[in-house]
Design a protein around this motif. Structure first.
Motif, PDB file in Angstrom:
ATOM      1  N   GLU A  61       0.843  -1.187   0.000  1.00 60.00           N
ATOM      2  CA  GLU A  61       0.000   0.000   0.000  1.00 60.00           C
ATOM      3  C   GLU A  61       0.883   1.243   0.000  1.00 60.00           C
ATOM      4  OE1 GLU A  61      -2.910   0.015   3.053  1.00 60.00           O
ATOM      5  OE2 GLU A  61      -3.759  -1.933   2.495  1.00 60.00           O
ATOM      6  N   ALA A  62       0.585   2.166  -0.899  1.00 59.90           N
ATOM      7  CA  ALA A  62       1.360   3.402  -1.012  1.00 59.90           C
ATOM      8  C   ALA A  62       0.501   4.461  -1.688  1.00 59.90           C
ATOM      9  CB  ALA A  62       2.626   3.173  -1.834  1.00 59.90           C
ATOM     10  N   ALA A  63       0.547   5.666  -1.163  1.00 58.46           N
ATOM     11  CA  ALA A  63      -0.176   6.799  -1.748  1.00 58.46           C
ATOM     12  C   ALA A  63      -1.652   6.492  -1.966  1.00 58.46           C
ATOM     13  CB  ALA A  63       0.485   7.219  -3.068  1.00 58.46           C
ATOM     14  N   GLY A  64      -2.227   5.699  -1.082  1.00 55.26           N
ATOM     15  CA  GLY A  64      -3.647   5.403  -1.172  1.00 55.26           C
ATOM     16  C   GLY A  64      -4.004   4.342  -2.189  1.00 55.26           C
ATOM     17  N   HIS A  65      -3.015   3.645  -2.744  1.00 51.09           N
ATOM     18  CA  HIS A  65      -3.281   2.617  -3.753  1.00 51.09           C
ATOM     19  C   HIS A  65      -2.516   1.344  -3.402  1.00 51.09           C
ATOM     20  CE1 HIS A  65      -5.389   5.427  -6.392  1.00 51.09           C
ATOM     21  NE2 HIS A  65      -4.466   6.308  -6.075  1.00 51.09           N
ATOM     22  N   ARG A  66      -2.826   0.280  -4.146  1.00 51.12           N
ATOM     23  CA  ARG A  66      -2.216  -1.010  -3.889  1.00 51.12           C
ATOM     24  C   ARG A  66      -1.452  -1.516  -5.107  1.00 51.12           C
ATOM     25  NH1 ARG A  66      -6.006  -5.193  -0.463  1.00 51.12           N
ATOM     26  NH2 ARG A  66      -6.001  -4.040   1.517  1.00 51.12           N
ATOM     27  N   VAL A  67      -0.330  -2.165  -4.820  1.00 53.17           N
ATOM     28  CA  VAL A  67       0.433  -2.860  -5.851  1.00 53.17           C
ATOM     29  C   VAL A  67       0.514  -4.326  -5.448  1.00 53.17           C
ATOM     30  CG1 VAL A  67       2.668  -3.114  -6.989  1.00 53.17           C
ATOM     31  CG2 VAL A  67       1.800  -0.822  -6.455  1.00 53.17           C
ATOM     32  N   LYS A  68       0.049  -5.192  -6.327  1.00 51.48           N
ATOM     33  CA  LYS A  68       0.175  -6.634  -6.109  1.00 51.48           C
ATOM     34  C   LYS A  68       1.377  -7.123  -6.901  1.00 51.48           C
ATOM     35  CE  LYS A  68      -2.675  -9.619  -8.080  1.00 51.48           C
ATOM     36  NZ  LYS A  68      -3.883 -10.458  -8.363  1.00 51.48           N
ATOM     37  N   ALA A  69       2.252  -7.874  -6.243  1.00 56.78           N
ATOM     38  CA  ALA A  69       3.491  -8.291  -6.901  1.00 56.78           C
ATOM     39  C   ALA A  69       3.792  -9.750  -6.614  1.00 56.78           C
ATOM     40  CB  ALA A  69       4.652  -7.427  -6.431  1.00 56.78           C
ATOM     41  N   LYS A  70       4.322 -10.440  -7.625  1.00 58.83           N
ATOM     42  CA  LYS A  70       4.751 -11.819  -7.449  1.00 58.83           C
ATOM     43  C   LYS A  70       6.033 -11.899  -6.632  1.00 58.83           C
ATOM     44  CE  LYS A  70       2.760 -13.168 -11.909  1.00 58.83           C
ATOM     45  NZ  LYS A  70       3.079 -13.651 -13.284  1.00 58.83           N
ATOM     46  N   ALA A  71       6.885 -10.873  -6.752  1.00 55.80           N
ATOM     47  CA  ALA A  71       8.157 -10.846  -6.027  1.00 55.80           C
ATOM     48  C   ALA A  71       8.387  -9.456  -5.470  1.00 55.80           C
ATOM     49  CB  ALA A  71       9.308 -11.256  -6.950  1.00 55.80           C
ATOM     50  N   LEU A  72       9.220  -9.384  -4.437  1.00 55.29           N
ATOM     51  CA  LEU A  72       9.420  -8.127  -3.707  1.00 55.29           C
ATOM     52  C   LEU A  72      10.898  -7.923  -3.413  1.00 55.29           C
ATOM     53  CD1 LEU A  72       8.420  -5.720  -1.877  1.00 55.29           C
ATOM     54  CD2 LEU A  72       8.232  -7.421  -0.038  1.00 55.29           C
ATOM     55  N   LEU A  73      11.378  -6.711  -3.655  1.00 54.80           N
ATOM     56  CA  LEU A  73      12.735  -6.324  -3.272  1.00 54.80           C
ATOM     57  C   LEU A  73      12.663  -5.066  -2.429  1.00 54.80           C
ATOM     58  CD1 LEU A  73      15.846  -6.485  -3.405  1.00 54.80           C
ATOM     59  CD2 LEU A  73      15.723  -5.147  -5.538  1.00 54.80           C
ATOM     60  N   ILE A  74      13.212  -5.126  -1.220  1.00 58.05           N
ATOM     61  CA  ILE A  74      13.314  -3.947  -0.361  1.00 58.05           C
ATOM     62  C   ILE A  74      14.750  -3.437  -0.449  1.00 58.05           C
ATOM     63  CG2 ILE A  74      13.115  -3.063   1.988  1.00 58.05           C
ATOM     64  CD1 ILE A  74      11.022  -5.188   2.513  1.00 58.05           C
TER      65      ILE A  74
ATOM     66  N   GLN B 114      15.369   3.375   5.421  1.00 61.34           N
ATOM     67  CA  GLN B 114      14.139   2.597   5.470  1.00 61.34           C
ATOM     68  C   GLN B 114      13.095   3.222   6.385  1.00 61.34           C
ATOM     69  OE1 GLN B 114      13.713  -1.029   7.750  1.00 61.34           O
ATOM     70  NE2 GLN B 114      12.983  -2.111   5.936  1.00 61.34           N
ATOM     71  N   THR B 115      11.862   3.228   5.904  1.00 56.75           N
ATOM     72  CA  THR B 115      10.714   3.493   6.761  1.00 56.75           C
ATOM     73  C   THR B 115      10.338   2.169   7.405  1.00 56.75           C
ATOM     74  OG1 THR B 115       9.921   5.241   5.305  1.00 56.75           O
ATOM     75  CG2 THR B 115       8.330   4.292   6.837  1.00 56.75           C
ATOM     76  N   HIS B 116      10.065   2.183   8.679  1.00 56.74           N
ATOM     77  CA  HIS B 116       9.806   0.936   9.390  1.00 56.74           C
ATOM     78  C   HIS B 116       8.459   0.357   8.971  1.00 56.74           C
ATOM     79  CE1 HIS B 116       9.972  -2.063  12.487  1.00 56.74           C
ATOM     80  NE2 HIS B 116       8.839  -1.651  13.015  1.00 56.74           N
ATOM     81  N   PHE B 117       8.490  -0.820   8.349  1.00 58.86           N
ATOM     82  CA  PHE B 117       7.273  -1.490   7.920  1.00 58.86           C
ATOM     83  C   PHE B 117       6.793  -2.499   8.960  1.00 58.86           C
ATOM     84  CE2 PHE B 117       9.819  -1.097   3.843  1.00 58.86           C
ATOM     85  CZ  PHE B 117       9.261   0.115   3.487  1.00 58.86           C
ATOM     86  N   GLY B 118       7.580  -2.729   9.982  1.00 61.13           N
ATOM     87  CA  GLY B 118       7.250  -3.756  10.962  1.00 61.13           C
ATOM     88  C   GLY B 118       7.848  -5.094  10.582  1.00 61.13           C
ATOM     89  N   ALA B 119       7.848  -6.020  11.527  1.00 62.42           N
ATOM     90  CA  ALA B 119       8.401  -7.354  11.286  1.00 62.42           C
ATOM     91  C   ALA B 119       7.597  -8.044  10.175  1.00 62.42           C
ATOM     92  CB  ALA B 119       8.354  -8.165  12.565  1.00 62.42           C
ATOM     93  N   PRO B 120       8.256  -8.816   9.304  1.00 64.19           N
ATOM     94  CA  PRO B 120       9.671  -9.181   9.320  1.00 64.19           C
ATOM     95  C   PRO B 120      10.537  -8.298   8.429  1.00 64.19           C
ATOM     96  CG  PRO B 120       8.537 -10.513   7.714  1.00 64.19           C
ATOM     97  CD  PRO B 120       7.509  -9.569   8.282  1.00 64.19           C
ATOM     98  N   PHE B 121      10.075  -7.083   8.147  1.00 63.66           N
ATOM     99  CA  PHE B 121      10.756  -6.242   7.158  1.00 63.66           C
ATOM    100  C   PHE B 121      11.751  -5.261   7.768  1.00 63.66           C
ATOM    101  CE2 PHE B 121       6.456  -7.286   5.733  1.00 63.66           C
ATOM    102  CZ  PHE B 121       6.771  -8.058   4.630  1.00 63.66           C
ATOM    103  N   ALA B 122      11.729  -5.101   9.075  1.00 64.72           N
ATOM    104  CA  ALA B 122      12.657  -4.177   9.724  1.00 64.72           C
ATOM    105  C   ALA B 122      14.088  -4.656   9.535  1.00 64.72           C
ATOM    106  CB  ALA B 122      12.327  -4.064  11.209  1.00 64.72           C
ATOM    107  N   GLN B 123      14.983  -3.734   9.221  1.00 57.84           N
ATOM    108  CA  GLN B 123      16.385  -4.060   9.001  1.00 57.84           C
ATOM    109  C   GLN B 123      17.224  -3.432  10.111  1.00 57.84           C
ATOM    110  OE1 GLN B 123      17.060  -2.505   5.067  1.00 57.84           O
ATOM    111  NE2 GLN B 123      15.428  -3.745   4.181  1.00 57.84           N
ATOM    112  N   GLU B 124      18.160  -4.174  10.615  1.00 59.18           N
ATOM    113  CA  GLU B 124      19.001  -3.682  11.702  1.00 59.18           C
ATOM    114  C   GLU B 124      20.400  -3.386  11.185  1.00 59.18           C
ATOM    115  OE1 GLU B 124      18.939  -5.898  15.295  1.00 59.18           O
ATOM    116  OE2 GLU B 124      16.776  -6.260  15.219  1.00 59.18           O
TER     117      GLU B 124
END
Length: 430
Positions: free
Chosen positions: A221-234, A240-250
């Protein structure tokens, strides 16, 4: 003294620009990328050229983070010497990483030529400067390890170093003639522009507020819209903006600041870095310097020139410039800016899998141009039908760092304390 407020030279002089409007509708793609720096833009270009549909979401603007605040040195490998890499990762994984990054400058400069990126590319080498006798000993060890990294280094004495830099402050140096410099923000924007031409959808001012897994796909979810994706790269690295677990990077956030003079007079420009090499030194609190196309001298050092120690770091920059180049002592600074580095305790980047068909890459520890470009390309391939074996490093299920805030404060304290007392005996030639 520098300008009254922060002013990023790279933003003021980038010849590359692009239009990447905020996300305005829902979409479905093969690959969603979060973060518009070197890694994200390289991945978007590689994926789109391979025929995949791509959506890249950037919270601010392309290159807003470390990629647009970089020094611009196109160096091979990591800051770590090759033998240290092998010691940390083991022979198999260490060799895999070293080989992946050994021809990083070739990859970057080939991309620049192929895509016609106007980023002030100068491929005449970079120079690692010995600030002391101990520093020169370390450079000799790196020279001996050059074959491990696939590089053909040149070990220079004090006289040759002075001739190449125009400064008498160094005991010797290690030169990589196959490396070079670029305008880093223009390079990042050029990658993004090329990705758009190849068919990728890029969206600035589109901060991702939620990432979930649904029905075998990723939902962003971004800017009030949704993107559906088969694969994801952060690929947000130190921004980084904190997305919460398990996406937080230390990682340990470390600041690096730069100060750019007005263009040098022609007579000084002809003898200060006459071949256009970029330089950095062996000091514990590292500093760097280079020139740009217009002939500005750009001086950098660890520390936050936009934080509480701003006056200390600014004062250091003036004194450091005077020590390196007495003839530039009174040349005004017209730009200064700071950026964040994602440092890991072992100084090795991390590739983490936060879920199926997803990767997060971070922790370049201050060397982002070549690793970011290479990791981005290889991540795109791995996520779109390749295997983890195509990546420069094994994929981790998670990565933790202890006391990150305390360590970040310690780095800043050390840089501020060192800059406050500069010049001091350890900064002199020995």
């Amino acid at each position: 003294m520098p300008t009254s407020g922060p002013s990023n030279l790279w933003r003021a002089t980038s010849a590359e620009a692009l239009d990447a409007p905020p996300l305005a509708n829902d979409s479905a793609v093969d690959l969603a990328i979060v973060g518009g720096g070197f890694t994200g833009c390289s991945a978007a270009l590689e994926a789109a050229r391979g025929g995949a549909t791509v959506a890249l979401l950037e919270a601010e603007t392309i290159g807003h983070g470390g990629s647009g605040r970089n020094v611009g040195l196109v160096n091979a490998g990591l800051w770590l010497p090759p033998r240290d890499v092998l010691k940390i990762l083991g022979d198999a994984d260490g060799t895999r990483l070293i080989k992946a990054l050994s021809n990083g400058p070739d990859i970057v400069f080939d991309l620049i030529e192929r895509e016609g990126i106007d980023c002030e590319p100068v491929r005449r080498g970079t120079i690692h400067l010995a600030h002391s006798a101990a520093g020169l000993k370390g450079l000799r060890a790196r020279f001996e390890q050059g074959t491990l990294a696939g590089r053909h280094y040149e070990l220079l004495d004090a006289a040759d170093t002075a001739q190449r830099t125009g400064s008498m402050r160094f005991t010797g140096s290690l030169r990589d003639p196959g490396a070079g410099t670029i305008q880093p923000l223009a390079y990042c924007r050029g990658l993004a522009r090329a990705a758009q031409i190849a068919g990728a959808e890029l969206h600035e001012k589109s901060p991702v507020t939620s990432i979930t897994r649904s029905g075998g796909d990723w939902m962003l979810e971004a800017a009030g819209h949704r993107v559906k994706a088969k694969a994801l790269l952060i690929a947000t690295n130190a921004y980084q903006t904190h997305f919460g677990a398990p996406f937080a990077q230390e990682f340990i956030p470390v600041h690096y600041s730069q100060f750019a003079t007005v263009p040098m007079p022609d007579d000084l420009r002809a003898r200060i870095l006459p071949d256009g090499e970029g330089c950095w030194d062996t000091a514990l609190i590292m500093s760097s310097f280079r020139t740009d196309r217009a002939g500005r001298l750009i001086l950098g050092g660890i520390g936050n020139a936009e934080g509480a120690g701003a006056r200390v770091h600014s004062g250091w920059a003036r004194r450091k410039l005077s020590e390196l180049y007495p003839d530039l002592a009174h040349l005004p600074f017209e730009h200064h800016w700071a950026g964040r580095i994602a440092m890991t305790s072992d100084h090795v980047p991390k590739i983490v899998a936060p879920g199926p068909s997803a990767l997060a890459i971070f922790g370049y520890s201050g060397r982002g141009i070549c690793p970011g470009t290479v990791f981005g390309m290889k991540a795109a391939r791995a996520l779109l039908g390749g295997t983890d074996g195509d990546l420069p490093l094994p994929v981790l299920s998670g990565h933790g760092e202890s006391l990150t805030r305390a360590k970040a404060a310690w780095y800043e304290f050390g840089a501020t304390a060192t800059h406050a007392v500069f010049p001091h005996p350890l900064s002199r030639r020995q």
